[in-house]
Design a protein around this motif. Structure first.
Motif, PDB file in Angstrom:
ATOM      1  N   ASN A 164       0.758  -1.184  -0.098  1.00 56.73           N
ATOM      2  CA  ASN A 164      -0.016   0.034  -0.008  1.00 56.73           C
ATOM      3  C   ASN A 164       0.805   1.408  -0.142  1.00 56.73           C
ATOM      4  O   ASN A 164       0.531   2.370  -0.484  1.00 56.73           O
ATOM      5  N   GLN A 165       1.996   1.230   0.712  1.00 57.75           N
ATOM      6  CA  GLN A 165       2.836   2.429   0.667  1.00 57.75           C
ATOM      7  C   GLN A 165       3.918   2.483  -0.634  1.00 57.75           C
ATOM      8  O   GLN A 165       4.765   3.169  -0.645  1.00 57.75           O
ATOM      9  N   LYS A 166       3.621   1.574  -1.315  1.00 61.65           N
ATOM     10  CA  LYS A 166       4.433   1.270  -2.689  1.00 61.65           C
ATOM     11  C   LYS A 166       6.026   1.176  -2.390  1.00 61.65           C
ATOM     12  O   LYS A 166       7.004   2.000  -2.836  1.00 61.65           O
ATOM     13  N   ILE A 167       6.391   0.436  -1.333  1.00 56.08           N
ATOM     14  CA  ILE A 167       7.733   0.167  -0.947  1.00 56.08           C
ATOM     15  C   ILE A 167       8.308  -1.141  -1.522  1.00 56.08           C
ATOM     16  O   ILE A 167       7.807  -2.039  -1.173  1.00 56.08           O
ATOM     17  N   VAL A 178      15.368  -1.053  -1.113  1.00 51.56           N
ATOM     18  CA  VAL A 178      13.967  -1.132  -1.525  1.00 51.56           C
ATOM     19  C   VAL A 178      14.058   0.284  -2.617  1.00 51.56           C
ATOM     20  O   VAL A 178      14.887   0.975  -2.469  1.00 51.56           O
ATOM     21  N   ILE A 179      12.991   0.364  -3.524  1.00 52.16           N
ATOM     22  CA  ILE A 179      12.676   1.542  -4.452  1.00 52.16           C
ATOM     23  C   ILE A 179      11.467   2.184  -3.618  1.00 52.16           C
ATOM     24  O   ILE A 179      10.475   1.477  -3.418  1.00 52.16           O
ATOM     25  N   TYR A 180      11.776   3.394  -3.163  1.00 49.91           N
ATOM     26  CA  TYR A 180      10.345   4.062  -2.552  1.00 49.91           C
ATOM     27  C   TYR A 180      10.680   5.486  -3.114  1.00 49.91           C
ATOM     28  O   TYR A 180      11.632   6.455  -3.045  1.00 49.91           O
ATOM     29  N   GLN A 181       9.652   5.939  -3.641  1.00 51.54           N
ATOM     30  CA  GLN A 181       9.254   7.245  -4.204  1.00 51.54           C
ATOM     31  C   GLN A 181      10.612   7.587  -5.234  1.00 51.54           C
ATOM     32  O   GLN A 181      11.149   8.679  -5.156  1.00 51.54           O
TER      33      GLN A 181
END
Length: 520
Positions: free
Chosen positions: A139-142, A174-177
């Motif tokens: 849901n937080q696209k992490i 991780v890829i975040y934002q």
């Protein structure tokens, strides 16, 4: 753990009773929908019961594969109870050896969604806390950084899924934002608590088919769209070549009743039925790439339901080992991690998709060549007479199409027949499902490039017919007129030679985005 806010209208509830579709996975992957765990008490109790049963077995010093034994060929090695908690950590770490390109963010999120769906069946012995953390990452696209290469598809996608398990522990990246960061850093910023893997949880995360299945979901949706788009392009190519619309007659196809093939013929027939009869070719029968297009595209269209069944059954299955039957108090050792169904679907799909590339390549060869194109200029140049000798139109594009098609066809060798005995002959027959899925995505990419070239070239041909007064655009069906107008909203007729790379790339992206609405 911080749970992200979920819009109730765009949420998929996951439980042991839910059925998650291909479209659900793809929608979750791109962030159009979020996920939540069912609040049903029977579901929560089932998850907890699995953990309690494993704890009971451990307390009684029961022998559990991957919990009190080593993994794979090391299953004969007993692990003392004081080291049991270290075993899943070591499993994730020694599998951290993936190479090659990384999965995209959307693909990695799809992997998480597929794994979550499987683990919520409640027979993998994982905790509710682990499921909640997977939900938060989605849901937080992490997105875990997951290398594509290193899986033989049994015991599942061990190496790529180790990157998921490691991230759950707060390890690796991780890829975040849009940024690649350490999982530890992102978790700290988001107030997310990493988990300590319980016995069996490392194996439960890694010992499954989530990577190949996630990629198969993407492949399915793209191939289904290409079946429709190549049908539309066949209709347009028939018009550009002044072909025979009766090749797609309903009565003709009624006597060979493959449902998908009949549907493709109907699509083409619907596109053609509003065209006022322009000048027809002198040939009674058009060449195969036009006349037999429903028979080529129809193979994919007829296979799609089988592909869907294989992929969705895999999404909604428990596919790790061992299976934990807490209610009956059984530990069931088997091979559900074997990705044979996905391997078959992907090997078959890449074959049918590559045939679309070959079909469109042949259609373009007809349209380019003055020996076959019924009066269109060579290579579809739009140059005026005085400039013909220095202009070459789509000549190089057609060469590119030939190259992309050849590469797609080269990749159609089934990966599943290249099983390799590995891991001290414990994994002596493996599926190669992940390699098949990756191959299929590459074939799709190449075919989308071929089709992008066809979108531009065939519309160029229609414009040239219209310019010569051989085609009245108003006679086209409304869907064809709408697509013609849209293509020329970003593509300018090629009159003087110019580089076409950027507009080709733009068209490839439009195909991936499924820009044009095609048939209901």
């Amino acid at each position: 753990m911080v749970q992200s806010a979920v819009n109730a209208e765009k949420v998929i509830a996951i439980s042991d009773q839910s059925w998650v579709s291909i479209e659900d996975i793809n929608s979750i992957a791109v962030g159009d929908q979020q996920v939540e765990l069912s609040s049903d008490q029977s579901f929560i109790d089932k998850i907890k019961q699995g953990c309690e049963f494993l704890d009971k077995l451990l307390h009684e010093e029961g022998v559990i594969y991957g919990v009190t034994t080593g993994y794979g060929d090391s299953c004969t090695v007993s692990v003392p109870l004081e080291l049991v908690e270290q075993l899943p950590v070591h499993l994730t770490r020694f599998h951290g050896c993936g190479l090659g390109e990384y999965l995209t963010v959307d693909q990695a999120i799809a992997v998480l969604a597929v794994r979550l769906t499987s683990l919520t069946k409640g027979v993998s012995g994982v905790s509710l806390n682990l499921l909640q953390l997977l939900t938060t990452l989605i849901n937080q696209k992490i997105a875990p950084v997951i290398p594509q290469e290193g899986s033989v598809g049994a015991s599942g996608d061990l190496t790529p899924l180790s990157y998921v398990a490691a991230v759950l522990m707060g390890e690796r990246d991780v890829i975040y934002q849009g940024q690649q960061l350490s999982a530890k850093q992102v978790f700290a910023e988001k107030n997310i608590q990493p988990i300590k893997l319980r016995p069996k949880e490392g194996l439960a995360i890694m010992n499954g088919t989530a990577v190949m299945t996630a990629l198969a979901c993407d492949a399915y949706q793209r191939s289904a769209y290409l079946a429709k788009l190549t049908s539309r392009l066949t209709a347009l190519a028939s018009i550009a070549l002044q072909g025979n619309a009766y090749h797609f007659d309903e009565k003709l196809f009624a006597v060979k009743p493959h449902p998908g093939q009949m549907e493709v013929a109907k699509w083409i027939r619907t596109d053609l039925q509003h065209v006022e009869s322009p000048k027809q070719s002198d040939r009674l029968q058009d060449r195969y790439s036009i006349r037999c297009a429903p028979h080529v595209i129809g193979v994919l269209q007829d296979a799609l339901p089988t592909f869907r069944t294989f992929i969705e059954n895999e999404i909604n299955s428990a596919n790790d080992n061992p299976i934990i039957d807490a209610e009956g108090e059984h530990v069931l050792h088997g091979g559900h991690f074997y990705g044979g169904h996905i391997a078959f679907a992907m090997d078959s799909m890449k074959n049918t998709v590559a045939n679309l590339a070959d079909l469109v390549d042949r259609q373009l060869a007809l349209i380019m060549d003055t020996k076959f194109n019924n009066g269109l200029p060579a290579n579809l140049t739009g140059a005026i007479q005085e400039r013909l000798m220095v202009n070459h139109g789509f000549k190089a594009v057609q060469i590119g199409v030939s190259a992309w098609t050849a590469e797609a066809l080269k990749l159609t060798m089934p990966a599943s027949v290249f099983s390799r005995s590995t891991e001290c002959h414990n994994q002596d027959k493996v599926s190669m499902g992940t390699i098949a899925a990756r191959d299929c995505l590459r074939v799709l990419e190449l075919t989308e490039q071929v089709v992008a070239a066809a979108v531009l070239a065939i519309h160029q041909a229609l414009a040239l017919r219209a310019r010569k007064g051989e085609l009245h655009l108003s006679s086209l069906s409304e869907p064809l007129q709408a697509m013609y107008k849209d293509v020329f909203s970003y593509f300018e007729l090629v009159e003087e030679d110019r580089p076409l790379e950027q507009v080709l790339r733009q068209t490839v992206e439009y195909i991936k985005q499924q820009r044009w609405e095609l048939y209901s």
